[in-house]
Design a protein around this motif. Sequence first.
Motif, short mmCIF file in Angstrom:
data_model
loop_
_atom_site.label_atom_id
_atom_site.label_comp_id
_atom_site.label_asym_id
_atom_site.label_seq_id
_atom_site.Cartn_x
_atom_site.Cartn_y
_atom_site.Cartn_z
N LEU A 212 32.71 32.32 22.78
CA LEU A 212 34.09 31.89 22.55
C LEU A 212 35.05 32.60 23.51
CD1 LEU A 212 34.10 31.67 18.66
CD2 LEU A 212 33.82 29.82 20.33
N SER A 213 34.66 32.62 24.76
CA SER A 213 35.49 33.25 25.79
C SER A 213 35.43 32.42 27.06
CB SER A 213 35.02 34.69 26.07
OG SER A 213 33.73 34.69 26.68
N TYR A 214 36.41 32.65 27.91
CA TYR A 214 36.46 32.02 29.23
C TYR A 214 37.05 33.03 30.20
CZ TYR A 214 37.82 28.92 33.06
OH TYR A 214 37.96 28.34 34.30
N ASN A 215 36.40 33.18 31.34
CA ASN A 215 36.84 34.15 32.35
C ASN A 215 37.05 35.52 31.70
OD1 ASN A 215 37.53 35.02 34.92
ND2 ASN A 215 39.68 34.47 34.72
N ASN A 216 36.14 35.86 30.80
CA ASN A 216 36.08 37.16 30.12
C ASN A 216 37.16 37.36 29.06
OD1 ASN A 216 33.87 37.82 31.74
ND2 ASN A 216 35.16 38.78 33.29
N LEU A 217 37.98 36.34 28.75
CA LEU A 217 38.99 36.45 27.71
C LEU A 217 38.67 35.49 26.56
CD1 LEU A 217 42.31 36.63 29.78
CD2 LEU A 217 41.06 38.53 28.72
N PHE A 218 38.98 35.91 25.33
CA PHE A 218 38.71 35.06 24.18
C PHE A 218 39.69 33.90 24.11
CE2 PHE A 218 37.28 39.32 22.56
CZ PHE A 218 35.93 39.02 22.62
N PHE A 219 39.22 32.77 23.59
CA PHE A 219 40.11 31.63 23.36
C PHE A 219 41.17 32.04 22.34
CE2 PHE A 219 36.01 29.27 24.30
CZ PHE A 219 36.36 28.98 25.61
N PRO A 220 42.46 31.92 22.69
CA PRO A 220 43.52 32.49 21.84
C PRO A 220 43.99 31.55 20.73
CG PRO A 220 44.49 31.65 23.85
CD PRO A 220 43.00 31.39 23.95
N ILE A 221 43.08 31.16 19.85
CA ILE A 221 43.50 30.33 18.71
C ILE A 221 43.93 31.23 17.56
CG2 ILE A 221 41.94 28.49 19.42
CD1 ILE A 221 40.16 29.30 17.03
N ASN A 222 44.69 30.66 16.62
CA ASN A 222 45.19 31.39 15.45
C ASN A 222 46.01 32.60 15.90
OD1 ASN A 222 43.99 29.47 13.80
ND2 ASN A 222 42.16 30.68 13.42
#
Length: 739
Positions: free
Chosen positions: A304-314
Amino acid sequence: MFGKFFFNQRKALSAAVAVLAMAPLSGLAVEHPNLVIDAADVDAMQGAVAKPGRFRSAFLASKSAVDHALQVPLAVPVPTDAGGGYTHEQHKKNYQLMYNAGVLYQITEDPKYAERVRDMLLAYADLYPTLPLHPKRRPGAENPGKLFWQSLNEAVWLVYTIQAYDLIRPSLSNAEAEKIEQGALRPVAKFLSVESPATFNKVHNHGTWLTAGVGMAGYVLDEPEWVEQALLDLDKSGKGGFLRQLNTLFSPDGYYNEGPYYQRYALMPFVTFAKAIENNEPERGIFKYRDGIVMKAIDTTIQLSYNNLFFPINDAIKSKGIDTSELVLGVTIAYGESGNPQLLDIADRQHQILLSGDGLKVAQGLDAGALQPYPFKSFAFRDGKDGDEGALVVLRQQTDGDQALVFKPAAQGMGHGHFDKLTWQFYDRGEEIVTDYGAARFLNVEAKNGGRYLQENETWAKQTIAHNTVVVDETSHFDNNLKIANRNHPELLFFHADDQVKISAAEIDSAYPGVSLKRTLALVNNPESGNSFAIDVFGVESSQKHQLDLPLHYNGQLVDTNFRLQGFTDSLKALGTNNGYQHLWLKARGKPDSGLAQVTWLNDNGRFYTQSSLVDGKTELLFTELGANDPNFNLRSEKGFIARRNGARSHTFVSVLEPHGEYNPSKEFTLEAESQVQALQHRQAGDLELIAIGIKNGATQLLAYNRSSNVPEELENIFEYDGRKYQFTGRAKLFQITN
């Protein structure tokens, strides 16, 4: 140079331990250390630090940092500040220093490290019995702390501190151990358990931290009853506790109900306590519990990450990624348990080696060149404890810029969830293109509400208009009612992924009374043409007429539209008065003719993005900027546009997002700044849905998919388009049609 020193010190320590083991103090019947690090780990680490490699480098770096910290006078202040304030941060520094010094004591056997931990723990033993509830606690909250403003932080303190105590316990006299246990460790464990029953028994990340801290203290202080309570709740009914949290907070795919940001945060107590359970009671088989749910959770967190950052939902802070301490620990323990060489890829990106037995295994694997690429994949991560409460869907294309599309037909996510059913985000070439705001919070910035959530988290970030999904009559999903939202969830209709087409659909009919929402999102790539598109089909059905708003929040600078805009340059007004609309400045508006409406912006990654929408002449485009009714400048200035359709009983929003071109200001050139899309069609043929994208070179990209919930892989689909017959098997197919 370390070998002889270790040998001599080790013999002296062994003799001391033999004497201490006969003492009748709690915990001394247990071998120390016995939590995440055990005696075998210590022996292995002592040998490794004398040899060149990643582990020795990590050891020397930690030793240098701790040696520097030991030069600073000990400080255990009376708590006065909320998150981010001096006392809050000092107590965080203290437990981190105690843990690191404890590890160094075990490796080097240098008494200076144990002495600092001892002195600090004795100071806490003097301080803690004098403390009332924290002065900056939230009024009426059920989870106040003493050292910190909330009990969550107190539990984090205990998770670290009980490990530090475990690591230096053999160096303490009976009197010192007695004072530390009676003055600090036992009172903190009591405060977090029997004195905080609502939080301790709560199935929530706060409860996880409390049960982990108390359970680990039970192992160290020889209190098996605490361990049982931590596992099963205070009355050992199983209605709460660590095992119930494992059963309830994770789906069968290892997805955490509150989303990846809180999955990352909750991961540390889950994996730390699990490791302690495995070391002390391997017969419980904790890493095999519920089909290996702890290991699944670690893997899902990475996914659940992209380019080493988590998807910022919620309620997410966007800067958190895979190098956070929680996931470093998770990957380290997972590799130590599984030996999966693909985890070494993530460990290599994290650039951190932990001083533990598992950390040594990671370092040795990397030194030996055992790393294998970690496979990020397209997947529908089911939500809900039984996997039947929707899903968080990730669609990925590894060609044409490493793209990811995140589709959120997931459950509410409890109090940290946002009212944003069927929303989406899009990523390309390392950047977030279609954005989600995440949380309205300046974490640990005391000047901004003590580092806690801002009021704009309720008035903006959680509201539906802050997300990329349909808003009916300017009212948020479930009328912003958390209890109702927690009882309802979307239904995932299907998910499919092949080399060219990744596609998923979901629906919900409870977000608004009498309104059905159904969305299909696809990420397609045709290697023959080099074109890639994110396709969006959002259908709304109702028996009553409504105002339908579909916002798109984007990251970049508006470049062009193919329709005329009326800009407001002399004065600005908020778009509405409530439900998040009061925070949007209306910057411009336009009503494109029937056909194709296009909006193009330029992202900082040097690429252009065009949203091409199929409009009916009655749809208005409203261009907004965040910041209205924000006197304290709490909100980031972000941009978006809203497709508004008034007086509609049923309507389908159809659009295509197209990445294209390049802008290079350094070398002063621009390529393909204009969209190549010149036409868009949406048709239905029985169970099939057709999206035809006309390209300026005369070709057509045609996506055909079967919208039925259940489609066998061998199903033969036949349809006609422009007088020609086409066929495909299974769920979906992308056709390239040339004239």
